[in-house]
Motif scaffolding. Structure first.
Motif, PDB file in Angstrom:
ATOM      1  N   GLY A   1      67.353  25.660  53.637  1.00 53.68           N
ATOM      2  CA  GLY A   1      67.266  24.666  52.573  1.00 53.68           C
ATOM      3  C   GLY A   1      67.091  25.288  51.206  1.00 53.68           C
ATOM      4  O   GLY A   1      66.559  26.398  51.072  1.00 53.68           O
TER       5      GLY A   1
ATOM      6  N   SER B   1      65.827  24.575  46.976  1.00 52.28           N
ATOM      7  CA  SER B   1      64.664  23.981  46.308  1.00 52.28           C
ATOM      8  C   SER B   1      65.129  23.268  45.050  1.00 52.28           C
ATOM      9  O   SER B   1      66.164  23.615  44.461  1.00 52.28           O
ATOM     10  CB  SER B   1      63.630  25.050  45.952  1.00 52.28           C
ATOM     11  OG  SER B   1      64.192  26.024  45.087  1.00 52.28           O
TER      12      SER B   1
ATOM     13  N   GLU C   1      60.520  20.233  45.337  1.00 53.01           N
ATOM     14  CA  GLU C   1      60.896  20.096  46.737  1.00 53.01           C
ATOM     15  C   GLU C   1      61.472  21.403  47.264  1.00 53.01           C
ATOM     16  O   GLU C   1      62.322  22.031  46.613  1.00 53.01           O
ATOM     17  CB  GLU C   1      61.937  18.984  46.898  1.00 53.01           C
ATOM     18  CG  GLU C   1      61.456  17.622  46.424  1.00 53.01           C
ATOM     19  CD  GLU C   1      62.545  16.581  46.519  1.00 53.01           C
ATOM     20  OE1 GLU C   1      62.829  16.127  47.648  1.00 53.01           O
ATOM     21  OE2 GLU C   1      63.115  16.233  45.476  1.00 53.01           O
TER      22      GLU C   1
ATOM     23  N   GLY D   1      63.028  23.121  50.997  1.00 50.85           N
ATOM     24  CA  GLY D   1      63.458  22.874  52.374  1.00 50.85           C
ATOM     25  C   GLY D   1      63.381  24.121  53.227  1.00 50.85           C
ATOM     26  O   GLY D   1      63.734  25.215  52.775  1.00 50.85           O
TER      27      GLY D   1
ATOM     28  N   HIS E   1      60.472  19.517  55.055  1.00 48.00           N
ATOM     29  CA  HIS E   1      60.626  19.288  53.621  1.00 48.00           C
ATOM     30  C   HIS E   1      59.238  19.318  52.984  1.00 48.00           C
ATOM     31  O   HIS E   1      58.374  18.512  53.322  1.00 48.00           O
ATOM     32  CB  HIS E   1      61.307  17.931  53.396  1.00 48.00           C
ATOM     33  CG  HIS E   1      61.285  17.457  51.982  1.00 48.00           C
ATOM     34  ND1 HIS E   1      60.253  16.691  51.466  1.00 48.00           N
ATOM     35  CD2 HIS E   1      62.171  17.626  50.973  1.00 48.00           C
ATOM     36  CE1 HIS E   1      60.510  16.402  50.220  1.00 48.00           C
ATOM     37  NE2 HIS E   1      61.661  16.950  49.888  1.00 48.00           N
TER      38      HIS E   1
ATOM     39  N   GLU F   1      54.147  17.129  53.402  1.00 51.35           N
ATOM     40  CA  GLU F   1      55.109  17.730  54.328  1.00 51.35           C
ATOM     41  C   GLU F   1      55.853  16.633  55.078  1.00 51.35           C
ATOM     42  O   GLU F   1      55.248  15.742  55.670  1.00 51.35           O
ATOM     43  CB  GLU F   1      54.375  18.652  55.322  1.00 51.35           C
ATOM     44  CG  GLU F   1      55.305  19.350  56.301  1.00 51.35           C
ATOM     45  CD  GLU F   1      54.552  20.301  57.220  1.00 51.35           C
ATOM     46  OE1 GLU F   1      54.815  20.284  58.439  1.00 51.35           O
ATOM     47  OE2 GLU F   1      53.682  21.048  56.714  1.00 51.35           O
TER      48      GLU F   1
ATOM     49  N   SER G   1      59.328  15.953  57.796  1.00 49.51           N
ATOM     50  CA  SER G   1      60.140  16.665  58.785  1.00 49.51           C
ATOM     51  C   SER G   1      61.255  15.759  59.293  1.00 49.51           C
ATOM     52  O   SER G   1      61.173  14.526  59.199  1.00 49.51           O
ATOM     53  CB  SER G   1      59.278  17.146  59.957  1.00 49.51           C
ATOM     54  OG  SER G   1      58.697  16.044  60.631  1.00 49.51           O
TER      55      SER G   1
ATOM     56  N   TYR H   1      62.802  11.085  61.416  1.00 48.63           N
ATOM     57  CA  TYR H   1      62.107  11.823  60.368  1.00 48.63           C
ATOM     58  C   TYR H   1      60.748  11.183  60.124  1.00 48.63           C
ATOM     59  O   TYR H   1      60.540   9.999  60.393  1.00 48.63           O
ATOM     60  CB  TYR H   1      62.929  11.884  59.083  1.00 48.63           C
ATOM     61  CG  TYR H   1      63.260  10.554  58.465  1.00 48.63           C
ATOM     62  CD1 TYR H   1      62.469  10.024  57.447  1.00 48.63           C
ATOM     63  CD2 TYR H   1      64.374   9.840  58.875  1.00 48.63           C
ATOM     64  CE1 TYR H   1      62.769   8.808  56.862  1.00 48.63           C
ATOM     65  CE2 TYR H   1      64.690   8.624  58.289  1.00 48.63           C
ATOM     66  CZ  TYR H   1      63.888   8.113  57.289  1.00 48.63           C
ATOM     67  OH  TYR H   1      64.195   6.915  56.715  1.00 48.63           O
TER      68      TYR H   1
ATOM     69  N   GLN I   1      67.643   7.904  55.007  1.00 47.05           N
ATOM     70  CA  GLN I   1      68.148   9.215  55.372  1.00 47.05           C
ATOM     71  C   GLN I   1      69.263   9.112  56.415  1.00 47.05           C
ATOM     72  O   GLN I   1      69.277   8.224  57.255  1.00 47.05           O
ATOM     73  CB  GLN I   1      67.005  10.076  55.920  1.00 47.05           C
ATOM     74  CG  GLN I   1      65.799  10.183  54.992  1.00 47.05           C
ATOM     75  CD  GLN I   1      66.141  10.873  53.689  1.00 47.05           C
ATOM     76  OE1 GLN I   1      67.080  11.656  53.606  1.00 47.05           O
ATOM     77  NE2 GLN I   1      65.367  10.581  52.651  1.00 47.05           N
TER      78      GLN I   1
ATOM     79  N   VAL J   1      67.150  17.746  49.019  1.00 54.25           N
ATOM     80  CA  VAL J   1      67.354  19.127  49.462  1.00 54.25           C
ATOM     81  C   VAL J   1      68.533  19.171  50.420  1.00 54.25           C
ATOM     82  O   VAL J   1      68.675  18.316  51.294  1.00 54.25           O
ATOM     83  CB  VAL J   1      66.081  19.679  50.143  1.00 54.25           C
ATOM     84  CG1 VAL J   1      66.332  21.075  50.699  1.00 54.25           C
ATOM     85  CG2 VAL J   1      64.927  19.702  49.155  1.00 54.25           C
TER      86      VAL J   1
ATOM     87  N   TYR K   1      70.421  21.417  53.357  1.00 50.65           N
ATOM     88  CA  TYR K   1      70.149  22.434  54.369  1.00 50.65           C
ATOM     89  C   TYR K   1      71.490  22.956  54.899  1.00 50.65           C
ATOM     90  O   TYR K   1      72.267  22.204  55.480  1.00 50.65           O
ATOM     91  CB  TYR K   1      69.336  21.858  55.527  1.00 50.65           C
ATOM     92  CG  TYR K   1      67.940  21.397  55.153  1.00 50.65           C
ATOM     93  CD1 TYR K   1      66.816  22.160  55.486  1.00 50.65           C
ATOM     94  CD2 TYR K   1      67.739  20.201  54.465  1.00 50.65           C
ATOM     95  CE1 TYR K   1      65.544  21.741  55.149  1.00 50.65           C
ATOM     96  CE2 TYR K   1      66.469  19.776  54.120  1.00 50.65           C
ATOM     97  CZ  TYR K   1      65.376  20.548  54.463  1.00 50.65           C
ATOM     98  OH  TYR K   1      64.111  20.124  54.131  1.00 50.65           O
TER      99      TYR K   1
END
Length: 264
Positions: free
Chosen positions: A48, A50, A67, A69, A107, A127, A129, A169, A182, A232, A234
């Motif tokens: 990821g 930033s 942020e 990743g 994240h 945090e 995820s 997530y 997302q 972010v 990835y």
């Protein structure tokens, strides 16, 4: 147009190559067929980037979001079918594959409040995820280079169709992000690059560790092929341990057939 130009540029790299299969790598003799199957356990990870965003609130205070990743390791499995060629300028063999791939990542969000006097309150860390699961269909053209008696280099490009059938997530910090949905895009079409180094482990078995990553996207519209989680991206990396199996040809279909005894 830029996507088509890039795709044409990549394709032209094949057309200038005079591919010729090394018979020590794929012995295209009467003993083996020109096609076979492969299986590859996969390890997946992503990298990821930033980003930093600043906003001014209604009360005049400025806030900053940083942020970052980080991808985490996951797994998958691929089943493939290949066909070898001689004298073609596009590749030494073509490969069709279906695979199951799972990606995950974390994240990290740092939230700072900047006062009008430019003093900074203590930042707060959060945090988040994610984990996604994909079904993928790939068509690849692979070239063989740097051939040695027991090893060889493989490289090539392919087109992948990905279907996202599961995504989860978790958010620690929903304020300002609750409206973000997302992983809305279920379908993706991308060009992938694959690099491998193979070994002849038996007369009819080739072992090829591979690295694969997407380089450009066609669907959805963004050319960035990375997985997006919040702000972010990835970049996925797929590590494969491929076993390719050459098949015996008991019928000798490449041998000339003699339908009748020659006349004397």
């Amino acid at each position: 147009m830029k996507k088509l130009f890039l795709f044409g540029l990549l394709l032209s790299q094949y057309l200038i190559c005079d591919a010729q299969v090394n018979r020590k790598t794929f012995p295209l003799s009467r003993e083996y067929k020109k096609s076979g199957f492969s299986i590859a356990p996969l390890a997946t990870v992503s990298f990821g980037n930033s980003s930093t965003t600043k906003r001014v609130l209604d009360n005049g205070r400025e806030v900053a979001y940083e942020e970052v990743g980080r991808g985490t390791w996951n797994a998958g499995l691929e089943l493939g079918w290949y066909k070898t060629f001689e004298g073609y300028k596009v590749g030494d063999y073509f490969e069709a594959a279906v695979s199951y791939r799972r990606f995950s990542g974390v994240h990290y969000l740092e939230f700072d409040t900047l006062t009008p006097l430019a003093t900074v309150n203590s930042p707060i860390d959060f945090e988040n995820s994610f984990e996604i699961q994909k079904f993928s269909i790939a068509l690849r053209a692979i070239d063989i280079a740097w051939q040695k008696p027991k090893s060889f280099l493989t490289w090539g490009f392919g087109v992948n169709y990905d279907y996202l059938f599961s995504s989860t997530y978790e958010n620690e910090f929903p304020v300002g992000f609750e409206s973000v949905s997302q992983f809305e895009d279920r379908h993706a079409v991308q060009v992938h690059f694959q690099l491998g180094y193979g070994f002849t482990v038996a007369k009819n078995i080739r072992f090829i560790p591979t690295l694969e990553t997407p380089i450009v996207g066609f669907l959805p519209e963004s050319p960035n092929p990375g997985l997006r989680f919040f702000d972010v991206h990835y970049q996925p990396l797929v590590i494969g341990l491929k076993l390719m199996f050459l098949r015996k040809d008991p019928v000798n279909c490449n041998a000339p057939k003699l339908n009748s005894m020659p006349s004397i």
